[in-house]
Write an enzyme that holds these catalytic residues in place. Structure first.
Site, PDB file in Angstrom:
ATOM      1  CG  HIS B  94      -2.069   0.901   1.141  1.00 17.57           C
ATOM      2  ND1 HIS B  94      -1.944   2.264   1.233  1.00 17.57           N
ATOM      3  CD2 HIS B  94      -3.374   0.663   0.931  1.00 17.57           C
ATOM      4  CE1 HIS B  94      -3.137   2.810   1.105  1.00 17.57           C
ATOM      5  NE2 HIS B  94      -4.028   1.872   0.916  1.00 17.57           N
ATOM      6  N   GLY B 175       6.715  22.174   9.468  1.00 15.03           N
ATOM      7  CA  GLY B 175       8.031  21.562   9.689  1.00 15.03           C
ATOM      8  C   GLY B 175       9.013  21.867   8.566  1.00 15.03           C
ATOM      9  CE  LYS B 178      16.907  16.483   8.769  1.00 16.89           C
ATOM     10  NZ  LYS B 178      17.162  16.789  10.059  1.00 16.89           N
ATOM     11  CG  HIS B 180      11.002  11.390  12.214  1.00 18.29           C
ATOM     12  ND1 HIS B 180      11.500  10.123  12.403  1.00 18.29           N
ATOM     13  CD2 HIS B 180      10.890  11.933  13.458  1.00 18.29           C
ATOM     14  CE1 HIS B 180      11.681   9.897  13.692  1.00 18.29           C
ATOM     15  NE2 HIS B 180      11.324  10.988  14.357  1.00 18.29           N
ATOM     16  N   PRO B 181      13.924  10.930  10.297  1.00 16.93           N
ATOM     17  CG  PRO B 181      15.517  10.840  11.979  1.00 16.93           C
ATOM     18  CD  PRO B 181      14.462  11.712  11.421  1.00 16.93           C
ATOM     19  CB  ALA B 183       8.553   8.546  11.950  1.00 16.08           C
ATOM     20  N   GLY B 184       9.435   9.226   8.581  1.00 15.21           N
ATOM     21  CA  GLY B 184       8.965   9.849   7.350  1.00 15.21           C
ATOM     22  C   GLY B 184       8.134  11.098   7.571  1.00 15.21           C
TER      23      GLY B 184
END
Lengths: 317, 317
Positions: B94, B175, B178, B180-181, B183-184
């Site tokens: 998905h 935000g 960029k 989140h490293p 959690a996207g």
């Protein structure tokens, strides 16, 4: 209206029944409204639905509520029907034996079938005392095994019963073997939740509806738990297979309908429309929706309203 | 659980919303359970339904309740998802851009779409502050018109967005540009009640599902208010047309399904089953049942449970 509120423990409907009285009046709006009045006004008796039909000349009322209040409202409504309906002059496409024709009680919640039977018989005796109309008990409340079937009691309808009531096998269960002079007799009982399902066919030939009803109903070898008759809908130029699904969990609506469609093809007659008369439990429609849409693993709790209903009743349980 | 009881006027849910957060975890039972915990425990937030799917590797949760408590539970559940899901390693059929992938808010009662939009945007800002995950607003809550469509925001999914987020047209609404490293990103919005409807087809050829999805969805010229993709259900040896019915009143389920059946015949591929994912309003299933069964003049209030629900809510209104 009755309440489920947490603090109203005294009036909380521990027992909940459905009741679907059938009156032999589907045409005169003022009489229909007068019959409905006690159901609208009585606290503890909820008027769920009613349908008056011209061709059937019949009023079918669906009630839900607490046994006591339902009894009071039923007696009041019956008295209105009895003083306004003359069976000597009544005509209509649906079999009937009385002004108040049939009163079934259906257990819904916190009440067993046995308790419902006892309630029906007690109500029948009181109804006779109050109105003088003879009473027959049917289905689960039958006192004679052959009277389980409504069609046995109503055989030949009002006109024939009037002559044959003096025969021992047709004596009423409560009252003298003599019809009420204008209101006939009343059949009272207890049964499972029943769905009234009609299929209207695009022909004026009533024999087609009769043949299909014969193919469908259990009494002539069709589907178990299905009763049915064929009748003409004169005013619409159609005929109807009028059915009662006595146990919708054992024979689902879609199976009944597909069998009608299959039989109708023999005469090249189309199904014009169908009709659910009165109330239907969600489970019955979900079963058919799931069949046609091939829905796998559907949980009724996925239906937003059912889930909300459960939350609300959990809340007050 | 929240209550509707008459006397609890202070906690009565004047406003009722639905919320359907989608998390990118459909396989690890312990993580799924940890995500669900705040929804189970929070007073005022009712967990209606959830579905975890192996092939999608996705958890879809349906909540109903009061805006405040839902917000609290969502933040708690999101923190669990963010600390347990690594998008660098996530795989699933998905489309997704984040551990907490999408959070739509749906007005249910006593709340307008405008209020729901305002609520979604306020929640999005707070969610970013608490988690550091960049947020995109979609559907009715979109701040840029092209972001009304979820597919625009999710284009290329996590992997592509990671590279392209620095481009101005792909900057988040809340935000830094960029991801989140681990959690996207998260997409938050407000929309109408949406039905997730999947049709499973008896073939392993995913192209069949893709072609049918293309024929069905509005973006490529199919039915208005329908979104759809084709995907493989590897574990079952089937393919799936996975659809969102964005406005079920305008395009009913039966119409969508019959069009899929029609297109599938081109390849001689059978519909094996269908699936309703998450919640569905009674009206949607009634519309389809009425179509297939040709039910004329059905009033939803004939459904026993809907009538009881109405009586109960009238009672506490």
């Amino acid at each position: 209206m009755w309440g489920f509120a947490k603090e109203d423990k005294d009036i909380m409907p521990k027992q909940l029944i459905e009741c679907i009285p059938n009156f032999s009046e589907g045409r005169r709006a003022d009489v229909i409204e007068a019959i409905l009045k006690p159901f609208r006004e009585r606290k503890g008796c909820g008027l769920l639905d009613y349908r008056a039909d011209d061709d059937h000349n019949r009023l079918v009322v669906s009630l839900v509520g607490i046994p006591g209040p339902i009894e009071g409202a039923l007696l009041a409504a019956s008295k209105v029907a009895i003083s306004n309906i003359d069976m000597e002059r009544h005509q209509g496409g649906h079999p009937r034996v009385g002004a108040v024709d049939v009163i079934p009680f259906v257990p819904l919640r916190d009440i067993t079938m046995e308790e419902c039977v006892e309630y029906a018989r007690r109500f029948g005796r009181r109804y006779h005392e109050d109105t003088g109309v003879p009473v027959y008990f049917y289905e689960e409340a039958a006192l004679r095994p052959e009277r389980k079937g409504l069609e046995v009691i109503r055989k030949g309808q009002y006109e024939v019963l009037k002559a044959e009531i003096t025969k021992p096998e047709r004596h009423p269960d409560v009252g003298e073997p003599k019809l009420h002079p204008s209101a006939g007799a009343t059949v009272i009982g207890a049964r499972k939740f029943l769905i009234a399902f009609n299929v209207n066919l695009g022909t004026k030939d009533v024999q087609v509806a009769e043949e299909i009803a014969k193919a469908l109903r259990s009494s002539s070898g069709g589907l178990a738990h299905v009763k049915g008759i064929g009748l003409a809908l004169e005013s619409r130029g159609l005929v109807q297979v009028s059915m009662n699904i006595v146990d919708f969990e054992k024979n689902a609506l879609y199976r009944v309908l597909e069998l009608v469609r299959m039989e109708a093809r023999r005469w090249g007659v189309p199904v014009v429309e169908t009709e659910i008369y009165g109330m239907v439990p969600a489970a019955a429609l979900l079963a058919s929706a799931s069949y046609y849409m091939q829905i796998a693993g559907f949980d009724p709790n996925q239906m937003l309203e059912l889930r909300l209903l459960q939350m609300l009743t959990d809340e007050v349980a």
